[in-house]
Design a protein around this motif. Sequence first.
Motif, PDB file in Angstrom:
ATOM      1  N   GLU A 163      33.003  59.264  44.355  1.00 40.29           N
ATOM      2  CA  GLU A 163      33.873  58.557  43.439  1.00 40.29           C
ATOM      3  C   GLU A 163      33.174  57.282  42.950  1.00 40.29           C
ATOM      4  OE1 GLU A 163      38.252  59.918  45.124  1.00 40.29           O
ATOM      5  OE2 GLU A 163      37.661  57.813  45.176  1.00 40.29           O
ATOM      6  N   ARG A 164      33.618  56.830  41.800  1.00 43.95           N
ATOM      7  CA  ARG A 164      33.098  55.579  41.294  1.00 43.95           C
ATOM      8  C   ARG A 164      33.521  54.441  42.224  1.00 43.95           C
ATOM      9  NH1 ARG A 164      34.895  54.626  35.405  1.00 43.95           N
ATOM     10  NH2 ARG A 164      36.891  54.206  36.441  1.00 43.95           N
ATOM     11  N   GLU A 165      32.606  53.522  42.476  1.00 43.39           N
ATOM     12  CA  GLU A 165      32.910  52.416  43.375  1.00 43.39           C
ATOM     13  C   GLU A 165      32.541  51.077  42.752  1.00 43.39           C
ATOM     14  OE1 GLU A 165      30.658  52.578  47.009  1.00 43.39           O
ATOM     15  OE2 GLU A 165      28.723  52.608  45.987  1.00 43.39           O
ATOM     16  N   PHE A 166      33.264  50.078  43.179  1.00 48.80           N
ATOM     17  CA  PHE A 166      33.028  48.714  42.726  1.00 48.80           C
ATOM     18  C   PHE A 166      31.709  48.198  43.300  1.00 48.80           C
ATOM     19  CE2 PHE A 166      33.849  44.396  41.630  1.00 48.80           C
ATOM     20  CZ  PHE A 166      33.500  43.624  42.736  1.00 48.80           C
ATOM     21  N   VAL A 167      30.957  47.462  42.480  1.00 49.42           N
ATOM     22  CA  VAL A 167      29.698  46.865  42.938  1.00 49.42           C
ATOM     23  C   VAL A 167      29.792  45.342  42.924  1.00 49.42           C
ATOM     24  CG1 VAL A 167      27.240  46.595  42.464  1.00 49.42           C
ATOM     25  CG2 VAL A 167      28.337  48.826  42.143  1.00 49.42           C
ATOM     26  N   ALA A 168      30.139  44.796  41.767  1.00 48.16           N
ATOM     27  CA  ALA A 168      30.182  43.333  41.640  1.00 48.16           C
ATOM     28  C   ALA A 168      31.032  42.952  40.437  1.00 48.16           C
ATOM     29  CB  ALA A 168      28.774  42.762  41.482  1.00 48.16           C
ATOM     30  N   ALA A 169      31.544  41.738  40.470  1.00 48.69           N
ATOM     31  CA  ALA A 169      32.328  41.224  39.352  1.00 48.69           C
ATOM     32  C   ALA A 169      32.073  39.739  39.195  1.00 48.69           C
ATOM     33  CB  ALA A 169      33.821  41.488  39.563  1.00 48.69           C
ATOM     34  N   ILE A 170      32.287  39.264  37.986  1.00 48.89           N
ATOM     35  CA  ILE A 170      32.078  37.852  37.687  1.00 48.89           C
ATOM     36  C   ILE A 170      33.192  37.374  36.779  1.00 48.89           C
ATOM     37  CG2 ILE A 170      30.566  38.345  35.704  1.00 48.89           C
ATOM     38  CD1 ILE A 170      28.895  35.880  36.586  1.00 48.89           C
ATOM     39  N   SER A 171      33.674  36.174  37.030  1.00 45.27           N
ATOM     40  CA  SER A 171      34.759  35.617  36.234  1.00 45.27           C
ATOM     41  C   SER A 171      34.272  35.239  34.834  1.00 45.27           C
ATOM     42  CB  SER A 171      35.342  34.387  36.931  1.00 45.27           C
ATOM     43  OG  SER A 171      34.340  33.378  37.032  1.00 45.27           O
ATOM     44  N   TRP A 172      35.219  34.889  33.968  1.00 47.66           N
ATOM     45  CA  TRP A 172      34.863  34.588  32.584  1.00 47.66           C
ATOM     46  C   TRP A 172      33.876  33.435  32.483  1.00 47.66           C
ATOM     47  CZ3 TRP A 172      35.841  29.750  30.614  1.00 47.66           C
ATOM     48  CH2 TRP A 172      36.702  28.944  31.361  1.00 47.66           C
ATOM     49  N   SER A 173      33.979  32.476  33.383  1.00 47.89           N
ATOM     50  CA  SER A 173      33.102  31.314  33.329  1.00 47.89           C
ATOM     51  C   SER A 173      31.809  31.509  34.103  1.00 47.89           C
ATOM     52  CB  SER A 173      33.833  30.099  33.896  1.00 47.89           C
ATOM     53  OG  SER A 173      34.054  30.274  35.285  1.00 47.89           O
ATOM     54  N   GLY A 174      31.791  32.535  34.942  1.00 45.64           N
ATOM     55  CA  GLY A 174      30.652  32.706  35.826  1.00 45.64           C
ATOM     56  C   GLY A 174      30.787  31.937  37.122  1.00 45.64           C
ATOM     57  N   GLY A 175      31.873  31.208  37.265  1.00 45.97           N
ATOM     58  CA  GLY A 175      32.030  30.372  38.435  1.00 45.97           C
ATOM     59  C   GLY A 175      32.482  31.106  39.687  1.00 45.97           C
ATOM     60  N   SER A 176      32.936  32.328  39.508  1.00 51.07           N
ATOM     61  CA  SER A 176      33.403  33.124  40.647  1.00 51.07           C
ATOM     62  C   SER A 176      32.770  34.506  40.589  1.00 51.07           C
ATOM     63  CB  SER A 176      34.927  33.245  40.597  1.00 51.07           C
ATOM     64  OG  SER A 176      35.399  34.052  41.657  1.00 51.07           O
TER      65      SER A 176
END
Length: 119
Positions: A44-57
């Motif tokens: 199944e597809r899995e989450f790897v990474a995410a970044i907030s709109w500002s890049g701060g999170s």
Amino acid sequence: QVQVVESGGGLVQAGGSLRLSCAASIRTFSSYAMGWFRQAPGKEREFVAAISWSGGSTHYADSVKGRFTISRDNAKNTVYLQMNSLKPEDAAVYYCATSIATTGPYNYWGQGTQVTVSS
């Protein structure tokens, strides 16, 4: 119409590095969180990474923490995934997607870019 296009995939030896890029044609790109996901054959597809709109999170799957780094350049409407110390189990099609929050839901998806890791 929103377009999301991934690039940078390829063949790399275990222990090597790759940098994926994802360009999104969204007028308000800087308002969106961005995420990377992957799908290996038969899985199944899995989450790897995410970044907030500002890049701060940023957020990472446990399996890639310390090895992958997500970043973004809002001036270029682009998000990156720097992948170091690659392992054979990292081989997959990597997808980029947009969201209003790092927790999702993710709406616009790219076609994916193949990452192959040889042992």
